[in-house]
Design an enzyme around this catalytic site. Structure first.
Site, PDB file in Angstrom:
ATOM      1  N   LYS A 211      24.618  65.481  25.642  1.00 31.57           N
ATOM      2  CA  LYS A 211      24.810  64.583  24.504  1.00 31.57           C
ATOM      3  C   LYS A 211      26.241  64.636  23.999  1.00 31.57           C
ATOM      4  O   LYS A 211      26.771  63.637  23.501  1.00 31.57           O
ATOM      5  CB  LYS A 211      23.820  64.916  23.382  1.00 31.57           C
ATOM      6  CG  LYS A 211      22.365  64.911  23.810  1.00 31.57           C
ATOM      7  CD  LYS A 211      22.003  63.661  24.592  1.00 31.57           C
ATOM      8  CE  LYS A 211      20.732  63.826  25.384  1.00 31.57           C
ATOM      9  NZ  LYS A 211      20.859  64.589  26.623  1.00 31.57           N
TER      10      LYS A 211
ATOM     11  N   VAL B 218      12.873  67.985  38.591  1.00 33.21           N
ATOM     12  CA  VAL B 218      13.007  69.434  38.460  1.00 33.21           C
ATOM     13  C   VAL B 218      11.706  70.105  38.878  1.00 33.21           C
ATOM     14  O   VAL B 218      10.657  69.469  38.953  1.00 33.21           O
ATOM     15  CB  VAL B 218      13.372  69.847  37.017  1.00 33.21           C
ATOM     16  CG1 VAL B 218      14.722  69.300  36.622  1.00 33.21           C
ATOM     17  CG2 VAL B 218      12.301  69.380  36.027  1.00 33.21           C
TER      18      VAL B 218
ATOM     19  N   HIS C  97      16.835  47.829   3.772  1.00 32.22           N
ATOM     20  CA  HIS C  97      17.704  46.767   4.312  1.00 32.22           C
ATOM     21  C   HIS C  97      19.143  47.012   3.850  1.00 32.22           C
ATOM     22  O   HIS C  97      19.361  47.383   2.711  1.00 32.22           O
ATOM     23  CB  HIS C  97      17.230  45.405   3.806  1.00 32.22           C
ATOM     24  CG  HIS C  97      18.136  44.275   4.184  1.00 32.22           C
ATOM     25  ND1 HIS C  97      18.102  43.692   5.436  1.00 32.22           N
ATOM     26  CD2 HIS C  97      19.122  43.636   3.482  1.00 32.22           C
ATOM     27  CE1 HIS C  97      19.018  42.727   5.479  1.00 32.22           C
ATOM     28  NE2 HIS C  97      19.654  42.679   4.307  1.00 32.22           N
TER      29      HIS C  97
END
Length: 481
Positions: free
Chosen positions: A51, A287, A460
């Site tokens: 990441k 894996v 919003h």
């Protein structure tokens, strides 16, 4: 210091160290055995450092398209490979040290070495075959070493490692696993990625953003094969628009190695073969559990297809031996391992109300560009299960926040049981969907109906508004599309 414990956990990945902490919280004398690095693969070579790499790629993308935001960047934008890798390793080092501090804080003994089951309630710890990766912070003072240890309950949390295909085994130079792909000394000019699951597509996306010519080869008809077909199709369209080359229903049948490059022979479903020359190939074909050399066979612990067989509480067929995380089978995800570890320890401690994990509510996230996230049944799986369904969709292109972010390509898709209103699945592709998906996970866990979701107020302007709009669309009440 006594070598007798209530619980010993073999492996300090997300499942192992979280289980150790919960065990200590419940008053059980706890130790954890680790041969290489606290935090396991996820923290050191998987979830976290990838990441960090992908964040660098994201910033690179933004910088490359600064003009789209009314900005001017003078000069050439380029990646400093060494600095990108160093940042990623620094992030891992920081968290690695943090796990060490958590062990100290919770009075958990850390045993450095390789463990082996030596009989009922007994393990032996020998010298590790790999040099331990020292944490950034000092190792806990309660660190032990080689010897014999006993425990009423032994939890195997040894994780998994990259799977390799015969004849295309990784060599660390020309054919990489995610280990080598995470620490390139320099960027290859051309790259082949074999496999388009989460690992493969994330690395493909990273290298593509760094300016590498990337080709992905996938055996199945769609990229990210476990995802909803509609979401996968949209993701592929965006990935290809970004420059990725994707070949599905094909396999790498052979790899020729040269001095500093490879030639991949790609065979398609119609039997035709093409060759792709590249600097490197990443093998991302899955894996397999680390079940070898643990003494499982000698004790009669049942395994299946490379993983330890457990019940809903992590218990194996042998009394006093448990398994959690990747070594206990799919889905091989860090958050699944953590939850599994807590369930296992709480069951051992006799905590009231412990119940098995509902695997239908485990979210999956892929951090490519665009991101993909999902939970529950795909549309196809819901139909296969016999559900009469309602499907709602809402596009990013109709969301004000997505447009303002310059990220207006994506989709939120929800699947409901028509008779009961039960949310069966949610699937997303687009910006920040890995952060949005948890809203639907919570809703499913609380058995929330479509009516309750429609009466929930979303703020919003946010991307989350699309979640509600998707629900409304499933029932013919969409407002903004």
């Amino acid at each position: 210091m006594s070598n007798a414990y209530d619980v010993i956990i073999i492996g300090s990945g997300p499942g192992g160290y979280v289980a150790a902490i919960r065990s200590a919280q419940l008053g059980l004398k706890t130790a954890i055995v680790e041969r290489e690095h606290l935090g396991g693969i996820c923290l050191n070579w998987g979830c976290i450092p990838t990441k960090a790499l992908l964040r660098s790629a994201e910033v690179m993308d933004f910088a490359s398209h600064a003009k789209n935001y009314g900005l001017k960047l003078d000069g050439t934008i380029s990646a400093d490979t060494k600095a990108v890798v160093e940042r990623s390793r620094g992030v891992s080092g920081r968290l690695n040290g943090g796990v060490g501090m958590l062990m100290k804080k919770n009075k958990i003994d850390v045993i450095w070495g390789e463990a082996k089951l030596a009989g009922k309630g007994k393990i032996t710890v020998g010298k590790p075959s790999k040099k331990p990766m020292e944490p950034q912070h000092p190792a806990p003072k309660n660190t032990l070493g080689e010897g014999e240890y006993t425990a009423k309950h032994i939890i195997v949390a040894t994780g998994a490692r990259p799977r390799s295909l015969p004849g295309i085994e990784p060599d660390g130079k020309l054919i990489w696993t995610y280990f080598e792909a995470m620490v390139p000394q320099e960027m290859p000019k051309k790259l082949v990625v074999m496999g388009s699951g989460a690992i493969g597509i994330e690395f493909a996306s990273f290298y593509n953003s760094m300016g590498v010519d990337v080709t992905v080869v996938e055996l199945m008809p769609q990229v990210m094969p476990v995802e909803d077909a509609e979401i996968s199709k949209l993701a592929r369209k965006q990935l290809e628009k970004h420059g990725l080359k994707i070949i599905t229903e094909a396999k790498v049948s052979k790899v020729d190695k040269k001095a500093n490059s490879i030639v991949a022979h790609v065979e398609t479903k119609d039997g035709k073969t093409q060759t792709i020359e590249a600097d490197r190939l990443i093998s991302a074909v899955g894996v397999q559990g680390n079940i070898e050399n643990l003494g499982l066979e000698a004790l009669g612990v049942k395994t299946d297809r490379g993983c330890v067989v457990i019940d809903g509480y992590g218990k194996t067929n042998v009394e006093g031996i448990y398994a959690i995380g990747d070594v206990a089978g799919p889905p091989m995800l860090a958050h699944k391992a953590e939850h599994e570890g807590v369930i296992c320890v709480e069951k051992i401690a006799g905590v009231p109300g412990v119940h098995p994990m509902d695997r239908s509510m485990i979210p999956g996230c892929t951090y490519c560009h665009p991101q993909v996230a999902s939970v529950g049944l795909t549309e196809a799986k819901a139909k296969e299960a016999g559900h009469d369904i309602r499907v709602g969709r809402f596009p990013f292109a109709a969301n004000g926040k997505a447009i303002a972010l310059g990220e207006d390509q994506g989709l939120i898709k929800t699947i409901f049981d028509k008779k009961t209103g039960q949310l069966l699945g949610a699937h997303m592709v687009g910006a920040e969907v890995t952060e949005l998906i948890q809203g639907f996970v919570v809703a499913m866990n609380l058995e929330t109906t479509e009516e309750e979701l429609m009466h929930t107020i979303f703020p919003h302007p946010t991307l989350s508004e699309m979640m509600k709009e998707s629900v409304l669309d499933a029932y013919g009440r969409v407002l903004n599309a």
